[in-house]
Design an enzyme around this catalytic site. Structure first.
Site, PDB file in Angstrom:
ATOM      1  N   HIS A   1      -8.299  -5.173   0.229  1.00 46.16           N
ATOM      2  CA  HIS A   1      -7.403  -4.485   0.423  1.00 46.16           C
ATOM      3  C   HIS A   1      -5.854  -4.729   1.490  1.00 46.16           C
ATOM      4  CE1 HIS A   1      -4.369  -1.264  -1.176  1.00 46.16           C
ATOM      5  NE2 HIS A   1      -4.098  -0.456   0.440  1.00 46.16           N
TER       6      HIS A   1
ATOM      7  N   SER B   1       0.854  -1.698  -0.265  1.00 44.78           N
ATOM      8  CA  SER B   1       0.298   0.113   0.013  1.00 44.78           C
ATOM      9  C   SER B   1       0.868   1.101   0.354  1.00 44.78           C
ATOM     10  CB  SER B   1      -1.040   0.045   1.735  1.00 44.78           C
ATOM     11  OG  SER B   1      -1.949   1.010   1.211  1.00 44.78           O
TER      12      SER B   1
END
Length: 432
Positions: A403, A199
């Site tokens: 995610h 990320s």
């Protein structure tokens, strides 16, 4: 921001509620003023498993060696690195200020926004990526960016001052990353290393190598898990709701630039995580993470929820997420927008310059997912088209992979970690 920081306006409160959950925001203010709640917390914790919020304690508990190192950035932030070393206990060869070590290839791991070293360790002693790499003979270094629980000191400012929090991931890229990378090379004697970032960790890697291209030669391989660069197509509710407000220059955005985003109160986090054990339905607990990581959690390893709640989020600035909001509004991957006047002073142009991703020449492997709540497929492909040394691209073969699953998903070892290890081993066996 956190209730522990000065002031509390409507925008601040809403962001914190969305990111950390309503119960967290209410609970912190209640716990500080209520001895009854403190006693209740202690009684609950005595009947539950140990929840660890310190990387050194966790690594020791898992049976691995650990060291804690400190490095100072050029702008005065004191960063903490956690190391899982390959000790050489039979010889003093290789003895330095960093200890007695056996020269092994280095892997440097960097977590995402509002996370820390602990994020890489949540899968336990058998399945966490640092441990898997260590058992393959690698020297493991876990990085921490400014503002999280391990890096809340500055030479000139303390964490209660606005100046301390006036940073985004741009400063992490041009100050924190060089400081950590240089220290690791000096400490280990290794001239190159492998890198794994998830990320925001991917964001920082890309910005580093575009702004300071001399660092491209430092990385043997780079594995970016759901890297955040372009975000104009994100599904994230935070960007859609607050992006138009906080992604543009206005009074509210200017006020929030010098504030902390999320709480680092370990006591509160331990209490919340204790509520995620067997007496609470998993979906009730995981719903607290939805605004930050997505609502589709089919593949999240829910047995890790107590540890996740205890170790995420762990501190950072408003400016970090506002920088992403600016990318959502502008549809570009570029430096922080301070408005035309200040932009001219800082960049000699009215708008901030784009990051020159074509200058990223380190060998990069990308992992992405079709269902990623934060990083859309369209935005991933925009990134891929600009990278010059793309080694591989892996699409996670699970339609509902989200995610947070890139680090705590069911099957993450098979889909991601084993591939990283094979690539690192291939490099070492081929080029060493």
């Amino acid at each position: 921001m956190a209730v522990t920081i000065i002031g509390c306006n409507i925008i601040e409160s809403l962001l914190l509620l969305l990111l950390s959950g309503l119960c967290c925001w209410q609970l912190e203010s209640q716990l500080r003023g209520s001895s009854f709640m403190v006693a209740a917390f202690i009684n609950v914790r005595q009947t539950r498993d140990i929840i660890i919020t310190d990387a050194v304690q966790r690594i020791r508990r898992d049976g691995y060696p650990v060291e804690k190192h400190h490095v100072l950035t050029k702008d005065g932030y004191a960063l903490t690195l956690h190391r899982i070393p390959q000790y050489n206990t039979t010889s003093t060869t290789g003895a330095t200020a960093c200890g007695i070590y056996s020269r092994r290839p280095v892997v440097f791991l960097l977590a995402g926004i509002y996370a820390s070293s602990d994020a890489w360790l949540l899968n336990g002693r058998e399945n966490s990526l640092p441990y898997l790499l260590w058992r393959q003979g690698y020297d493991i270094w876990l990085g921490n960016n400014r503002g999280n629980i391990y890096t809340r000191r500055n030479v000139w400012y303390n964490a209660t001052e606005r100046e301390f929090w006036n940073f985004s991931w741009h400063e992490m890229s041009i100050y924190d990353m060089p400081a950590m990378v240089d220290y690791i090379m000096q400490c280990t004697g290794e001239a190159k290393m492998h890198f794994v970032g998830i990320s925001q960790g991917g964001t920082v890697f890309l910005v580093l190598n575009s702004m300071l291209p001399q660092y491209n030669g430092v990385f043997k391989t780079a594995h970016l898990l759901a890297p955040v660069a372009y975000v104009s197509n994100t599904k994230g509710g935070l960007a859609k709701i607050f992006g138009p407000i906080l992604g543009t220059r206005n009074y509210v955005a200017k006020v929030l630039e010098g504030m902390e985003m999320v709480s680092t109160n370990k006591f509160v986090k331990k209490f919340l995580s204790s509520l995620c054990f067997e007496n609470e339905r998993p979906m009730v607990c995981v719903s607290r993470l939805w605004p930050a990581v997505g609502y589709d959690t089919q593949h999240l390893n829910k047995t890790l929820l107590p540890d996740i709640m205890a170790n995420f989020p762990v501190g950072g600035s408003f400016k970090q997420i506002m920088h992403y909001f600016q990318g959502y509004v502008s549809t570009k991957f570029r430096q922080y927008d301070y408005g035309p006047e200040k932009n001219w002073l800082m960049y000699n142009q009215l708008e901030p310059p784009d990051y020159k991703l074509e200058l990223v020449t380190a060998p990069v492997t990308i992992f992405y997912a079709e269902n990623d709540y934060i990083v859309s497929v369209e935005d991933i492909w925009r990134l891929l088209m600009r990278l010059r040394n793309l080694q591989a691209v892996y699409k996670i073969p699970r339609r509902r992979w989200n995610h947070f699953d890139f680090i705590c998903g069911l099957g993450v070892r098979e889909f991601i970690f084993d591939k990283i290890i094979r690539a690192a081993n291939y490099y070492e066996y081929t080029y060493s």
